[in-house]
Design a protein around this motif. Structure first.
Motif, short mmCIF file in Angstrom:
data_model
loop_
_atom_site.label_atom_id
_atom_site.label_comp_id
_atom_site.label_asym_id
_atom_site.label_seq_id
_atom_site.Cartn_x
_atom_site.Cartn_y
_atom_site.Cartn_z
N THR A 232 15.58 4.11 31.08
CA THR A 232 16.84 4.77 31.57
C THR A 232 16.53 5.91 32.32
O THR A 232 16.93 6.48 33.05
N THR A 233 15.48 6.68 31.38
CA THR A 233 14.90 8.29 31.51
C THR A 233 13.69 7.88 32.99
O THR A 233 14.34 8.97 33.84
N ALA A 234 13.28 7.13 33.47
CA ALA A 234 12.29 7.02 34.24
C ALA A 234 13.70 6.85 35.33
O ALA A 234 13.37 7.23 36.48
N SER A 235 14.49 5.28 35.11
CA SER A 235 15.37 5.35 36.77
C SER A 235 16.00 6.83 36.95
O SER A 235 16.50 6.93 37.83
N ALA A 236 16.44 7.06 35.70
CA ALA A 236 17.64 9.07 35.67
C ALA A 236 16.56 9.63 36.99
O ALA A 236 16.93 10.14 37.41
N PHE A 237 15.89 9.56 36.73
CA PHE A 237 14.72 10.61 37.19
C PHE A 237 14.27 10.33 38.99
O PHE A 237 13.96 10.88 39.24
N ALA A 238 14.04 9.05 38.65
CA ALA A 238 13.51 7.88 40.25
C ALA A 238 15.15 8.86 41.06
O ALA A 238 15.11 9.00 41.91
N VAL A 239 16.32 8.71 39.85
CA VAL A 239 17.32 9.25 41.53
C VAL A 239 17.30 10.44 42.13
O VAL A 239 17.38 11.14 42.17
N ALA A 240 17.38 11.27 40.42
CA ALA A 240 17.02 13.32 40.55
C ALA A 240 15.89 13.05 41.91
O ALA A 240 15.99 14.24 42.03
#
Lengths: 351, 122
Positions: free
Chosen positions: A273-281
């Motif tokens: 989740t954090t890696a995906s969220a950071f991909a978005v950011a």
């Protein structure tokens, strides 16, 4: 950055100021070290609870998506369309016997799951959920995001070593080798984004993208490198060599059972989740988007990326160990070094 | 240490304590609920159904060491790049060139290791 968000979004509600309790001086939380400690504790409890609930949803979604891909129904019995299945599974795991092999290193065996799950969840601190919203906007946010979840690698190695099991030992070794190999191209891909955003803070990252455009349009190669290496970093297919069921019988967590085992699962989903969220950011403008509030945009974009990772798991075969290492060092590392030089040119062209 | 940094550290400390407590408290409490019937056979390490013959704590593949060495070289490089990269946006062409030369020099290390065969998994 000149964006007019509605008041309730601009409001710094993450600082507990919105409580406006007459008997609580909210400044107190920021003026004293024990206030800050309490504030951190509060957000820790909130985020960990959130991640736990999110993992339950993920497990359900993953089982349903895999069932659809493989032409099955998936969980159907517990609740309507098997909605309560994960809840029941949690109860099952909680009351299951906790077996620790007699030869295992007791302290390391207990410590390893914690080392996997805690850093993965701590990365949430710097995730920019909305445009003005970060749980705490550290001035080294992006570096923090790369550094803290890396501790997970130590946890995997420790789990493999402590179990006193040949499969686990190999799994732990492979996990750490893969972890360090993919760490470098991944970091270099993020460095290109930092060059364009001009700051290491995750809120500044969104601001820079509001001024220009989504960074994926400026640095498409960086995104490709980040996406592939992140899959390797969170041990997802096609890079799940460390826990390959058919070769290593689950690898580093072979000897774990019950609640302790579920902590590994929690950590894996939290880092996804954090890696995906950071991909978005980093690449997709975070919460930037028309009409809908930023938080909704952010969650939607993250959900799309996570869904993509889930679909990949049931579409691709697994890499071999030597292919895995060659891909990291002979393809992605040179590529990311070239990308670094290219990004310098892009940066000069844009600014 | 600046005051801002100290504030961040205390916040993260509180966050980390909460993070450690949330998995640990259920683990301790569940001890009173879950069954606990250990036996000698159950506590053996798993080895696909046979008794473990080789101890897992033995010397392992040398290739891991090679990769670890190359990793350290590049990890130090990326840390240095992190210090430089936020200010590159407003830097002149000359400064950018210097950073580029640094990257090229470090890349040379990769090709040296490559030529020496350190990147082959055998």
């Amino acid at each position: 950055m000149e964006v007019n968000w509605p008041d309730w979004l601009n409001f710094d509600w993450l600082d507990l100021g919105w409580l406006e309790l007459p008997w609580v001086d909210t400044n107190w939380f920021h003026d004293n070290w024990y206030g800050l400690l309490l504030l951190g504790f509060f957000w820790g409890v909130v985020v960990f609870t959130m991640v736990g609930a999110l993992t339950a949803v993920y497990v359900y979604v993953e089982r349903k998506v895999s069932a659809r891909i493989q032409g099955r129904l998936g969980p159907m019995e517990t609740g309507p369309h098997g909605l309560l299945q994960t809840l029941v599974d949690v109860v099952k795991l909680a009351v299951k016997e906790d077996v620790r092999p007699a030869a295992a290193d007791a302290l390391a065996f207990r410590l390893a799951p914690l080392l996997v799950v805690v850093p993965a969840v701590m990365a949430f601190v710097v995730v920019p959920f909305g445009v003005p919203m970060v749980i705490r906007d550290l001035n080294v946010g992006i570096l923090y995001f790369l550094a803290v979840p890396s501790v997970t690698g130590v946890g995997l190695l420790l789990a493999g070593w402590a179990s006193y099991d040949n499969y686990s030992f190999l799994g732990g070794l492979r996990a750490s080798a893969q972890f360090i190999s993919y760490e470098i191209p991944r970091t270099l891909a993020v460095v290109t984004v930092v060059m364009l955003s001009g700051s290491l803070s995750s809120a500044g990252l969104i601001g820079a993208q509001a001024d220009t455009t989504w960074f994926v349009l400026l640095l498409p190669l960086s995104f490709v490198i980040y996406a592939v290496t992140t899959l390797a970093e969170v041990n997802r297919v096609p890079f799940d060599i460390p826990e390959a069921e058919s070769e290593l019988v689950a690898g580093f967590h072979t000897e774990y059972s019950g609640f302790r085992w579920s902590l590994f699962f929690l950590g894996e989903y939290a880092s996804l989740t954090t890696a995906s969220a950071f991909a978005v950011a980093l690449f997709f403008g975070g919460g930037l988007g028309p009409v809908l509030p930023p938080v909704v945009w952010f969650v939607l974009k993250t959900a799309v990326i996570v869904f993509f990772a889930v679909v990949l798991r049931f579409t691709l075969p697994r890499f071999r160990q030597d292919q895995l290492m060659a891909l990291a060092w002979k393809y992605f590392l040179p590529l990311s070094l070239v990308n670094l030089l290219l990004a310098g040119l892009v940066m000069k062209a844009v600014f | 240490m600046s005051e801002e940094l100290l504030a961040d550290v205390f916040f993260l400390l509180g966050f980390g304590v909460a993070g450690l407590m949330l998995p640990m408290v259920p683990l301790l409490l569940l001890r009173y609920i879950r069954p606990q019937h250990p036996s000698a056979v159950k506590l053996q390490p798993y080895e696909s159904g046979v008794v473990q013959t080789t101890a897992p704590r033995r010397p392992f593949h040398m290739a891991y060491y090679n990769f670890a060495l190359v990793f350290i070289v590049f990890e130090v490089e990326t840390v240095l790049l992190f210090a430089v990269s936020p200010v590159l946006r407003d830097a002149s062409w000359m400064d950018l060139l210097k950073a580029g030369i640094f990257v090229v020099l470090v890349s040379d290390g990769l090709f040296y290791a490559w030529r020496k065969g350190a990147l082959v998994w055998k």
